[in-house]
Design a protein around this motif. Structure first.
Motif, short mmCIF file in Angstrom:
data_model
loop_
_atom_site.label_atom_id
_atom_site.label_comp_id
_atom_site.label_asym_id
_atom_site.label_seq_id
_atom_site.Cartn_x
_atom_site.Cartn_y
_atom_site.Cartn_z
N LEU A 2 3.65 63.19 7.97
CA LEU A 2 3.50 61.38 8.87
C LEU A 2 4.52 60.77 8.90
CD1 LEU A 2 0.88 59.75 8.85
CD2 LEU A 2 0.81 58.76 7.13
N ARG A 3 4.92 60.49 8.32
CA ARG A 3 6.86 60.07 8.91
C ARG A 3 7.33 60.74 9.62
NH1 ARG A 3 8.78 56.73 4.99
NH2 ARG A 3 7.66 57.57 3.86
N LEU A 4 6.91 62.04 10.06
CA LEU A 4 7.67 62.42 11.28
C LEU A 4 7.24 62.72 12.83
CD1 LEU A 4 9.18 65.44 9.37
CD2 LEU A 4 10.12 63.91 10.49
N PHE A 5 5.68 62.33 12.51
CA PHE A 5 5.16 62.08 13.65
C PHE A 5 5.16 60.70 13.80
CE2 PHE A 5 1.91 65.51 12.10
CZ PHE A 5 2.17 66.84 13.16
N ILE A 6 5.10 60.02 13.38
CA ILE A 6 5.14 58.30 13.09
C ILE A 6 6.79 58.23 13.88
CG2 ILE A 6 4.82 56.12 12.68
CD1 ILE A 6 2.61 57.62 12.81
N GLU A 7 7.75 58.85 13.47
CA GLU A 7 8.67 58.11 14.16
C GLU A 7 9.15 59.27 15.11
OE1 GLU A 7 11.03 57.67 9.98
OE2 GLU A 7 11.62 59.59 10.83
N ARG A 8 8.49 60.65 16.10
CA ARG A 8 8.42 61.52 17.08
C ARG A 8 7.31 60.63 18.26
NH1 ARG A 8 5.38 67.12 16.05
NH2 ARG A 8 5.58 66.82 18.59
N ILE A 9 6.61 59.48 17.06
CA ILE A 9 5.79 59.18 17.87
C ILE A 9 6.29 58.01 18.46
CG2 ILE A 9 3.73 57.53 18.41
CD1 ILE A 9 2.15 59.58 16.86
N GLU A 10 7.05 57.35 17.84
CA GLU A 10 7.70 55.76 17.97
C GLU A 10 9.02 56.24 18.84
OE1 GLU A 10 7.20 53.12 14.19
OE2 GLU A 10 8.77 54.47 14.18
N ARG A 11 9.76 57.31 18.98
CA ARG A 11 11.50 57.34 19.54
C ARG A 11 10.24 57.50 21.13
NH1 ARG A 11 12.89 60.85 15.12
NH2 ARG A 11 11.90 62.46 16.40
N LEU A 12 9.24 58.60 21.40
CA LEU A 12 8.61 58.37 22.99
C LEU A 12 8.51 57.70 22.88
CD1 LEU A 12 7.07 62.29 21.85
CD2 LEU A 12 8.88 61.54 23.78
N GLU A 13 7.72 56.97 22.32
CA GLU A 13 7.58 55.70 23.08
C GLU A 13 8.96 54.24 23.48
OE1 GLU A 13 4.62 53.73 23.57
OE2 GLU A 13 3.22 54.93 22.48
N GLU A 14 9.92 54.43 23.00
CA GLU A 14 11.04 53.77 22.97
C GLU A 14 11.60 54.85 24.44
OE1 GLU A 14 13.73 51.90 21.59
OE2 GLU A 14 12.12 50.52 20.66
N GLU A 15 11.63 55.78 24.29
CA GLU A 15 11.73 56.57 26.45
C GLU A 15 10.92 55.70 27.42
OE1 GLU A 15 12.41 60.68 26.55
OE2 GLU A 15 12.21 60.81 24.18
N LYS A 16 9.34 55.45 27.45
CA LYS A 16 8.64 55.24 27.50
C LYS A 16 9.07 54.36 28.21
CE LYS A 16 4.37 54.38 27.72
NZ LYS A 16 3.50 54.51 27.11
#
Lengths: 81, 81
Positions: free
Chosen positions: A13-27
């Motif tokens: 779950l943490r990996l999924f959330i962190e992937r999303i957070e990195r992508l949100e940062e990029e966006k």
């Protein structure tokens, strides 16, 4: 350990959330770049409200063309040519 | 040519619009990547509504920390230490 399955799930779950957070940062970074371009254009005397309208209208025109192209492809595929 | 200044302005405007369109495309690509991660998580049995809530809550917590840090920096700078 009795709690290992829970830890594994938490890690996943943490990996999924962190992937999303990195992508949100990029966006967010790209959204900031877009703001910078509008600010630069404004500095050159362009009216950014009108520019936003132009971008919207060009996107609508492109979407309409893409949709028409996709439909044509579907009809061609259906008729096999 | 009498119309050259207009052409120059048109080219400059076109460049701004095209830069914005490229960035909007990139932003769209990342938004699609985010959707893909949620879809993958959903495929693993995670409830994506709750995940979105987690992302939102973590962002709020991070923003609050960043704001507090910035304020601390301001106070330190004001007091010169």
């Amino acid at each position: 350990m009795a709690d290992e399955p829970i830890n594994v799930a938490a890690d996943q779950l943490r990996l999924f959330i962190e992937r999303i957070e990195r992508l949100e940062e990029e966006k967010k970074g790209i959204a900031d770049d877009i703001k910078d371009v509008y600010a630069e254009a404004k500095g050159q005397g362009y009216e950014t409200k009108t520019m936003r309208q132009v971008v919207r209208l060009r996107k609508m025109a492109k979407d309409a063309r893409d949709e028409a192209d996709a439909l044509l492809e579907t009809y061609r595929a259906a008729l096999g040519f």
